[in-house]
Write a protein that holds these residues in place. Structure first.
Motif, PDB file in Angstrom:
ATOM      1  N   SER A 224       0.797  -1.193  -0.036  1.00  0.00           N
ATOM      2  CA  SER A 224       0.119   0.030   0.026  1.00  0.00           C
ATOM      3  C   SER A 224       0.749   1.294  -0.033  1.00  0.00           C
ATOM      4  O   SER A 224       0.553   2.243  -0.650  1.00  0.00           O
ATOM      5  CB  SER A 224      -1.100   0.042   1.224  1.00  0.00           C
ATOM      6  OG  SER A 224      -0.025  -0.193   2.324  1.00  0.00           O
TER       7      SER A 224
ATOM      8  N   ILE B  60      -7.633   4.065  -1.736  1.00  0.00           N
ATOM      9  CA  ILE B  60      -7.400   2.740  -1.866  1.00  0.00           C
ATOM     10  C   ILE B  60      -8.384   2.015  -0.756  1.00  0.00           C
ATOM     11  O   ILE B  60      -9.033   0.923  -1.071  1.00  0.00           O
ATOM     12  CB  ILE B  60      -6.018   2.553  -1.039  1.00  0.00           C
ATOM     13  CG1 ILE B  60      -5.014   2.782  -2.126  1.00  0.00           C
ATOM     14  CG2 ILE B  60      -5.731   0.726  -0.785  1.00  0.00           C
ATOM     15  CD1 ILE B  60      -3.244   2.797  -1.582  1.00  0.00           C
TER      16      ILE B  60
ATOM     17  N   TYR C 145      -2.370  -4.488  -1.496  1.00  0.00           N
ATOM     18  CA  TYR C 145      -3.605  -4.581  -2.434  1.00  0.00           C
ATOM     19  C   TYR C 145      -3.395  -5.025  -3.839  1.00  0.00           C
ATOM     20  O   TYR C 145      -2.165  -4.817  -4.374  1.00  0.00           O
ATOM     21  CB  TYR C 145      -4.268  -3.211  -2.516  1.00  0.00           C
ATOM     22  CG  TYR C 145      -4.788  -2.778  -1.015  1.00  0.00           C
ATOM     23  CD1 TYR C 145      -5.989  -3.453  -0.778  1.00  0.00           C
ATOM     24  CD2 TYR C 145      -3.853  -2.221  -0.317  1.00  0.00           C
ATOM     25  CE1 TYR C 145      -6.563  -2.651   0.622  1.00  0.00           C
ATOM     26  CE2 TYR C 145      -4.446  -1.800   1.217  1.00  0.00           C
ATOM     27  CZ  TYR C 145      -5.637  -2.184   1.332  1.00  0.00           C
ATOM     28  OH  TYR C 145      -6.049  -1.871   2.555  1.00  0.00           O
TER      29      TYR C 145
END
Length: 332
Positions: A51, A72, A92
């Protein structure tokens, strides 16, 4: 006529499906930029990125740290991203549904601007009537029709020069619950000089100006792309921007028949310029994304690969083995 640049969705929204790709906005939204970045470099493999690396890449496009983290989080809630954690660190990747939709959208973008299929002189007409209390369904239907290349000739009467193919038929079936009728045929000429021609459903002058603006914006960059002078973060920013701009043209100009358009229509020059910039910057942009991710990941990230126009035309099939084994899933 409302500007096609303000349509609700560039990529399809399946109504009740849990996956909801970002709404297109005037200008670049943090969520839209995040999706573009992940699709441009991880669509085939669905590799997980730290991230912190995604935040850093978004920061290079002008998105604040807070804005990037919010984007996000919202994309994860929408079902566009899947998250994983290793201790306090998170990563992610694109969800399988998002990857499939983005791949279909990418294929549509290129085929809509490169197809040489001759027009048969017929129009597909979609007529619908939905009660006022189904305003949400009506908005979804209009967004889908825009995405499928239709434009409103009159309220509740949308047209396209192309045939209604099986995927388009399936989407309309999902959305309308029998409230739509579809016809295909030729326009019957009228003697009156005030009748409205179907091509008038599109603002041809505005589309022409959009093509011209695209060419003026990106042509000066091409020598630097060819010489290799555009590198690093600048290469990533340029690829993101040129994709975000060009992918709107199939909605503006959904393979409108050249027979009905002004001479010297700029669809093909715009497509060729897009391909030259997007593909020409693939290698330096990929190197930069790998370098940024390496700052936050343990080891190399073999799943980072620049998406090209050849990939878009071929249609990307997600490599399940790499994605599902979690390669590149080191957290940041």
């Amino acid at each position: 006529m409302a500007s096609p640049f303000d349509i609700d969705e560039i990529y399809p929204d399946d109504g009740d499906h849990e996956l909801r790709l970002p709404r297109r906005q005037a200008g670049n939204s943090p969520q839209g930029v995040a999706v573009t970045l992940l699709a441009d470099y991880t669509l085939r493999t669905r590799v997980s990125l730290p991230s912190a690396a995604i935040v850093a890449l978004l920061g290079e496009t002008g998105v604040t740290t807070a804005g990037a983290r919010t984007a996000i989080s919202r994309l994860a809630r929408r079902g566009v991203l899947e998250g994983s954690r290793l201790g306090r660190r998170s990563s992610y990747r694109l969800s399988r549904g998002a990857a499939a939709s983005l791949s279909a959208g990418a294929h549509w973008i290129l085929t809509s601007t490169t197809s040489t299929v001759r027009w048969d002189g017929c129009w597909t007409v979609v007529a619908f009537s939905l009660p006022q209390e189904l305003s949400g369904q009506r908005r979804a239907l209009r967004a889908q029709l825009r995405w499928l290349g239709y434009a409103p000739l009159y309220d509740g009467l949308w047209i396209s020069p192309r045939e209604l193919n099986a995927p388009a038929r399936a989407r309309l079936d999902q959305l309308t619950l029998g409230a739509v009728t579809v016809f295909r045929g030729r326009q019957a000429p009228l003697g009156s000089a005030i009748h409205r021609a179907p091509i008038e459903a599109w603002d041809i002058d505005a589309i022409s100006r959009s093509y011209d603006a695209f060419l003026r914006r990106w042509t000066p960059l091409l020598p630097g792309v060819v010489s290799g002078d555009v590198d690093g973060a600048a290469a990533v920013r340029a690829r993101t921007e040129v994709m975000d701009t060009f992918r709107r043209f199939p909605v503006l100009d959904p393979q409108l028949p050249l027979e009905l358009l002004p001479e010297g229509w700029l669809r093909r020059p715009a497509q060729e310029l897009f391909a030259a910039v997007y593909d020409g910057l693939a290698a330096p942009a990929e190197r930069h994304v790998r370098a940024v991710v390496a700052r936050f990941a343990d080891g190399t990230q073999p799943g980072i690969r620049a998406h090209t126009t050849a990939d878009m035309l071929a249609g990307v099939r997600v490599e399940a083995s790499l994605a599902e084994r979690g390669h590149g899933g080191a957290a940041g």
